[in-house]
Each structure stands twice: as structure tokens, then as C-alpha cells.
Motif scaffolding. Structure first.
Motif, short mmCIF file in Angstrom:
data_model
loop_
_atom_site.label_atom_id
_atom_site.label_comp_id
_atom_site.label_asym_id
_atom_site.label_seq_id
_atom_site.Cartn_x
_atom_site.Cartn_y
_atom_site.Cartn_z
N GLU A 1 0.82 -1.23 0.00
CA GLU A 1 0.00 0.00 0.00
C GLU A 1 0.84 1.27 0.00
O GLU A 1 0.29 2.37 -0.01
N ALA A 2 2.15 1.15 0.00
CA ALA A 2 3.01 2.33 0.09
C ALA A 2 3.14 3.03 -1.26
O ALA A 2 3.54 2.42 -2.25
N ASN A 3 2.79 4.32 -1.29
CA ASN A 3 3.03 5.13 -2.48
C ASN A 3 4.52 5.43 -2.56
O ASN A 3 5.11 5.95 -1.61
N HIS A 4 5.13 5.10 -3.67
CA HIS A 4 6.58 5.26 -3.75
C HIS A 4 7.03 5.51 -5.18
O HIS A 4 6.33 5.21 -6.14
N LEU A 5 8.22 6.09 -5.28
CA LEU A 5 8.87 6.34 -6.56
C LEU A 5 10.24 5.67 -6.53
O LEU A 5 10.98 5.81 -5.56
N VAL A 6 10.56 4.94 -7.58
CA VAL A 6 11.86 4.28 -7.68
C VAL A 6 12.71 4.99 -8.72
O VAL A 6 12.26 5.19 -9.86
N THR A 7 13.90 5.40 -8.33
CA THR A 7 14.84 6.02 -9.27
C THR A 7 16.17 5.29 -9.20
O THR A 7 16.50 4.66 -8.19
N PHE A 8 16.93 5.39 -10.28
CA PHE A 8 18.24 4.75 -10.34
C PHE A 8 19.29 5.83 -10.61
O PHE A 8 19.16 6.61 -11.55
N THR A 9 20.33 5.87 -9.77
CA THR A 9 21.35 6.89 -9.90
C THR A 9 22.43 6.49 -10.89
O THR A 9 23.33 7.29 -11.17
N GLN A 10 22.35 5.28 -11.41
CA GLN A 10 23.28 4.81 -12.44
C GLN A 10 22.65 3.59 -13.10
O GLN A 10 21.61 3.10 -12.66
N SER A 11 23.28 3.10 -14.16
CA SER A 11 22.79 1.89 -14.80
C SER A 11 22.76 0.75 -13.78
O SER A 11 23.77 0.49 -13.12
N SER A 12 21.62 0.09 -13.65
CA SER A 12 21.45 -0.89 -12.58
C SER A 12 20.75 -2.15 -13.08
O SER A 12 20.02 -2.13 -14.07
N GLU A 13 20.98 -3.23 -12.33
CA GLU A 13 20.29 -4.48 -12.57
C GLU A 13 19.64 -4.91 -11.26
O GLU A 13 20.27 -4.85 -10.20
N PHE A 14 18.38 -5.31 -11.32
CA PHE A 14 17.69 -5.69 -10.09
C PHE A 14 16.69 -6.80 -10.37
O PHE A 14 16.38 -7.12 -11.52
N ARG A 15 16.21 -7.40 -9.29
CA ARG A 15 15.18 -8.42 -9.36
C ARG A 15 14.02 -8.02 -8.45
O ARG A 15 14.23 -7.39 -7.41
N THR A 16 12.81 -8.37 -8.83
CA THR A 16 11.63 -8.03 -8.05
C THR A 16 10.94 -9.29 -7.54
O THR A 16 10.73 -10.24 -8.31
N ILE A 17 10.62 -9.31 -6.26
CA ILE A 17 9.86 -10.39 -5.65
C ILE A 17 8.51 -9.84 -5.21
O ILE A 17 8.45 -8.86 -4.45
N SER A 18 7.43 -10.43 -5.68
CA SER A 18 6.08 -10.02 -5.27
C SER A 18 5.46 -11.11 -4.40
O SER A 18 5.59 -12.30 -4.70
N ILE A 19 4.80 -10.69 -3.33
CA ILE A 19 4.21 -11.64 -2.37
C ILE A 19 2.73 -11.34 -2.22
O ILE A 19 2.33 -10.17 -2.09
N ARG A 20 1.90 -12.38 -2.23
CA ARG A 20 0.45 -12.21 -2.11
C ARG A 20 0.09 -11.50 -0.81
O ARG A 20 0.72 -11.71 0.23
#
Length: 225
Positions: free
Chosen positions: A31-50
Motif C-alpha cells: 500500500e506504500a506510495n513510492h517512486l523508484v529512481t536509479f542513480t546509475q545503470s542498474s540491474e535488479f530483481r523483483t519479488i512479489s508476495i500475495r
């Protein structure tokens, strides 16, 4: 949950900013309103949980250090994907991943933000050009407020002193600069430290390891991930 493999990420909410360097993960409640920014070229993975499995998980944003076990669980979960039976080995592995998240160590990569217009003017300017040698008197001229007023606002709205907030911001900027390949000496002087030694002492006290050791650990984690 956003897991950084390389590069650097910031998660911004009304409360403040979370910096997430490699080897860390940022937990973001659904429920958290948020903005994601990257300060350089990045690689990431996302985990979503019910949502029905979130009972024991953090209620607020936080940055956690990925232990070797949690890191392997995340990588394995990504390979498995969504297609598995509820009574399978894969399902048990997913349950272990969920149980491991709240046991991980939180890291000091959060910088709070205030609401007062004078305070926001100062913190916005500091985000652009933070220096450990810029005093409240300097920033008071920026905000049109007395040093005493600003000191009171930092304590009231941030829950910490100006000097503590300033040092925390310097630490976060230092991590970003070092990950971009800046030298320790250049980072120290850019942030207003009188010597690389003084900067290294601050960094070591905050991170429990020197800048050199931190970068070495990051390079090892990058190779593993």
C-alpha cells in the motif's frame, strides 16, 4: 521487494528516501506510495508476495542486507516463477523465503524528510550539494531562517539533530559515489571532509567496515549474483 544486483537505487516515499546498493533489498509494502529512481545503470530483481501472506512481514519500507541464504532463495524463486503446486517442494521453498525476510538485518540507508517549507528548502539543497563542513548558519541563509529555528525543526520533524541528518546524507552520497567508481580521496573532498582519513573513519563507524572493504564485498556479491 526490490533486490539490487548491480548499480544503485533510491526508493522515495513521503517519509523519506531509502538508498539500496548492491547486496541489499528494499522492502516496499503493497500500500506504500513510492517512486523508484536509479542513480546509475542498474540491474535488479523483483519479488512479489500475495497480500494474504504479509502478516509477519515489515509494515513500513526498509532496506535489508541479503544474507547468502536469502539471496539464494530469491534467485531460485525467480527461476521457479509462478507455475508450481501448493504442496510441492517449490511451495515450501517459497514459504521459507517469506519467513526469512523479517529475520534479515536492516541497514542504515534511510534519510527522513520534513514538511516545513523552510526545512524542505534546506534538505532539497543538501540533496543536491551536501558537505559535512556546511553549517546551519550556511543553510539558514538558504532558507531564510535562523540556525536555532532550523535546529529545532530538524529535531522536531526528523527526530534527529542537523549534524546527524547531514552525516547520514553524506554517507548515502558517499556510497553512491564510490559505486560509480569515484576514489575515496575524491569522495571525501567532494563531501567537505578535511582528509580521506576523516572520511574513512566516519564511513567505518557507520558501516562497520572501511570503504575499501565495502567495495571489495560489493564486487564479490556482484560476481555471485
Amino acid at each position: 521487494m526490490l533486490c539490487i544486483i548491480s548499480g544503485n537505487m533510491r526508493v522515495i516515499t513521503d517519509e523519506g528516501s531509502w538508498i539500496t546498493p548492491p547486496g541489499q533489498a528494499c522492502w516496499v509494502p503493497s500500500e506504500a506510495n513510492h517512486l523508484v529512481t536509479f542513480t546509475q545503470s542498474s540491474e535488479f530483481r523483483t519479488i512479489s508476495i500475495r497480500s494474504d501472506l504479509l502478516t509477519d512481514l515489515p509494515k513500513k519500507c526498509c532496506v535489508i542486507k541479503l544474507s547468502p541464504l536469502l539471496r539464494e532463495l530469491i534467485l531460485t524463486a525467480i527461476k521457479i516463477g509462478w507455475d508450481y503446486r501448493l504442496e510441492s517442494y517449490e511451495a515450501r521453498l517459497m514459504q521459507l523465503l517469506i519467513e526469512k525476510i523479517p529475520l534479515e538485518k536492516e541497514t542504515p540507508f534511510f534519510i527522513p524528510e520534513g514538511r516545513d517549507s523552510r526545512l524542505k528548502k534546506v534538505t532539497s539543497a543538501m540533496h543536491e550539494n551536501v558537505r559535512i563542513d556546511y553549517t546551519l548558519k550556511h543553510w539558514g541563509n538558504v532558507a531564510g531562517a535562523s540556525p536555532r529555528t532550523l535546529a529545532r525543526l530538524f529535531e522536531l520533524e526528523m527526530g534527529m539533530s542537523f549534524s546527524t541528518w547531514r552525516q547520514q546524507l553524506c554517507l548515502l552520497h558517499a556510497i553512491e559515489m564510490l559505486l560509480k567508481g569515484q576514489s575515496i580521496t575524491n569522495t571525501a573532498f567532494t563531501l567537505g571532509y578535511s582528509s580521506a582519513g576523516n572520511f574513512t573513519s566516519m564511513f567505518t563507524q557507520a558501516m562497520s567496515k572501511s570503504p575499501t572493504a565495502y567495495l571489495k564485498e560489493w564486487n564479490i556479491n556482484k560476481e555471485i549474483l
